[in-house]
Design a protein around this motif. Structure first.
Motif, short mmCIF file in Angstrom:
data_model
loop_
_atom_site.label_atom_id
_atom_site.label_comp_id
_atom_site.label_asym_id
_atom_site.label_seq_id
_atom_site.Cartn_x
_atom_site.Cartn_y
_atom_site.Cartn_z
N PHE A 79 0.84 -1.21 0.00
CA PHE A 79 0.00 0.00 0.00
C PHE A 79 0.87 1.26 0.00
CE2 PHE A 79 -1.63 3.34 2.82
CZ PHE A 79 -2.79 3.72 2.14
N LEU A 80 1.90 1.24 0.83
CA LEU A 80 2.80 2.40 0.92
C LEU A 80 3.68 2.51 -0.32
CD1 LEU A 80 3.92 4.69 2.69
CD2 LEU A 80 5.49 3.03 3.72
N GLY A 81 4.24 1.40 -0.76
CA GLY A 81 5.14 1.41 -1.91
C GLY A 81 4.46 1.87 -3.18
N ASP A 82 3.18 1.55 -3.32
CA ASP A 82 2.41 1.98 -4.48
C ASP A 82 2.42 3.50 -4.58
OD1 ASP A 82 0.43 1.68 -6.66
OD2 ASP A 82 -0.98 2.50 -5.21
N ARG A 83 2.27 4.18 -3.44
CA ARG A 83 2.25 5.65 -3.41
C ARG A 83 3.64 6.22 -3.64
NH1 ARG A 83 -2.12 2.62 -2.28
NH2 ARG A 83 -3.98 3.93 -2.24
N VAL A 84 4.65 5.57 -3.09
CA VAL A 84 6.03 6.02 -3.29
C VAL A 84 6.40 5.93 -4.77
CG1 VAL A 84 8.46 5.51 -2.77
CG2 VAL A 84 6.74 5.38 -0.95
N GLN A 103 12.01 0.17 1.30
CA GLN A 103 13.12 1.08 1.00
C GLN A 103 12.83 2.49 1.52
OE1 GLN A 103 16.12 0.70 -0.01
NE2 GLN A 103 16.81 2.24 -1.47
N TYR A 104 11.60 2.93 1.34
CA TYR A 104 11.20 4.26 1.81
C TYR A 104 11.27 4.35 3.34
CZ TYR A 104 7.93 7.91 3.25
OH TYR A 104 7.34 8.99 3.88
N LEU A 105 10.72 3.36 4.03
CA LEU A 105 10.71 3.40 5.50
C LEU A 105 12.12 3.27 6.08
CD1 LEU A 105 7.58 1.25 6.42
CD2 LEU A 105 7.83 3.73 6.60
N ASP A 106 12.95 2.44 5.44
CA ASP A 106 14.28 2.16 5.98
C ASP A 106 15.31 3.24 5.61
OD1 ASP A 106 15.26 0.31 7.75
OD2 ASP A 106 15.93 -1.13 6.23
N GLY A 139 14.35 6.40 3.51
CA GLY A 139 13.84 7.72 3.14
C GLY A 139 13.41 7.81 1.68
N PHE A 140 12.66 8.87 1.37
CA PHE A 140 12.08 9.01 0.04
C PHE A 140 13.15 9.19 -1.04
CE2 PHE A 140 10.33 11.70 -3.39
CZ PHE A 140 9.42 10.79 -3.90
N LYS A 141 14.18 9.96 -0.76
CA LYS A 141 15.19 10.23 -1.78
C LYS A 141 15.86 8.93 -2.25
CE LYS A 141 19.19 13.15 -2.83
NZ LYS A 141 20.14 14.15 -2.28
N ALA A 142 16.18 8.05 -1.29
CA ALA A 142 16.81 6.78 -1.64
C ALA A 142 15.85 5.90 -2.44
CB ALA A 142 17.26 6.04 -0.38
N ALA A 143 14.57 5.92 -2.06
CA ALA A 143 13.58 5.13 -2.78
C ALA A 143 13.42 5.65 -4.21
CB ALA A 143 12.23 5.18 -2.04
N ARG A 144 13.34 6.97 -4.35
CA ARG A 144 13.17 7.57 -5.68
C ARG A 144 14.37 7.28 -6.57
NH1 ARG A 144 12.74 13.83 -5.54
NH2 ARG A 144 15.00 13.62 -5.49
N THR A 145 15.56 7.36 -6.02
CA THR A 145 16.78 7.10 -6.79
C THR A 145 16.77 5.67 -7.33
OG1 THR A 145 18.06 8.70 -5.53
CG2 THR A 145 19.30 7.00 -6.68
N LEU A 146 16.39 4.72 -6.47
CA LEU A 146 16.36 3.32 -6.90
C LEU A 146 15.27 3.08 -7.94
CD1 LEU A 146 17.47 0.49 -6.66
CD2 LEU A 146 15.91 0.09 -4.74
N ILE A 147 14.13 3.72 -7.78
CA ILE A 147 13.04 3.60 -8.76
C ILE A 147 13.52 4.09 -10.12
CG2 ILE A 147 10.80 4.59 -9.43
CD1 ILE A 147 10.09 4.40 -6.38
N HIS A 148 14.27 5.18 -10.14
CA HIS A 148 14.78 5.70 -11.41
C HIS A 148 15.70 4.68 -12.09
CE1 HIS A 148 14.08 10.29 -10.72
NE2 HIS A 148 12.99 9.57 -10.60
#
Length: 223
Positions: free
Chosen positions: A45-50, A125-128, A130-139
């Motif tokens: 649920f959270l990852g979908d929004r991230v 990834q977001y919880l552990d 932060g958003f910046k790290a999650a966004r970088t990996l998504i890219h």
């Protein structure tokens, strides 16, 4: 819950995830069929929004396209099918924790399950980290989808339907306004209209082709 398997941790970190709280990642990889207290559903649920915010941010920065076209690309890139494609690309199925029965039922290669677990990992990834790290990996993981033009070419009627929904308009309405010529060479003129936006018409040798051409004309005028 048991500790994260060392091979799984190594795989996660090799893929680009940063593991701090092992219980979080264990939950992200655990299917409900395991009957454990913590599975991937809340993290999905959270990852979908991230994922959605990360891709929306990327599209906004990389394109001057109008909102309707941005929404069309976003929907394609964050779709369950695309998430499952990314999951297969990193061999996610080999590390999912899923019961023998669910595995026998095809769960290991299910688009729904692979897509959900992929999103759960993004939530972890977001919880552990932060958003910046999650966004970088998504890219990194979604770059092939971003560069492939996913969502750019779509059947004109589907594109118009999504455009109308994205702009909070009523669904488009199609009407045959003229039929001419003999049966073996009939011509159909179709009008498509979206309430409080406008209309477009097109003519073709079949009703379906005329609707498709009218939708394309509409998107070129108003999209």
């Amino acid at each position: 819950m048991s500790a994260l398997d060392p091979e799984t941790r190594e795989w996660l970190e090799k893929t680009g995830f940063s593991v701090q709280d092992e219980a979080l990642w264990q939950a992200a990889l655990t299917h409900g069929s395991m009957g454990e207290k913590n599975d991937y559903e809340r993290l999905e649920f959270l990852g979908d929004r991230v994922l959605g915010l990360s891709i929306a941010h990327w599209l906004y920065g990389e394109s001057e396209a109008p909102e309707g076209k941005l929404a069309q690309r976003l929907n394609a890139i964050v779709s369950r099918e695309m998430c499952a494609t990314v999951a297969r690309g990193i061999d996610l199925s080999e590390h999912m924790r899923i019961s023998k029965q669910a595995r026998a039922d095809g769960g290991k290669d299910s688009d729904n399950i692979l897509g959900d677990v992929m999103e759960a990992l993004l939530g972890a990834q977001y919880l552990d980290n932060g958003f910046k790290a999650a966004r970088t990996l998504i890219h990194v993981l979604w770059r092939p989808a971003l560069e492939s033009g996913a969502g750019e070419s779509k059947h004109p009627k589907s594109a118009l339907q999504e455009w109308a929904a994205g702009n909070r308009r009523k669904p488009p309405e199609y009407e045959v306004v003229e039929r001419s010529g003999p049966d073996h060479a009939a011509k159909f003129t179709v009008k498509v209209s979206v309430h409080k936006v406008g209309e477009a018409t097109a003519t073709a040798g079949s009703k379906g082709e005329a609707e498709k051409a009218a939708a394309k004309e509409f998107m070129e005028k108003f999209g």
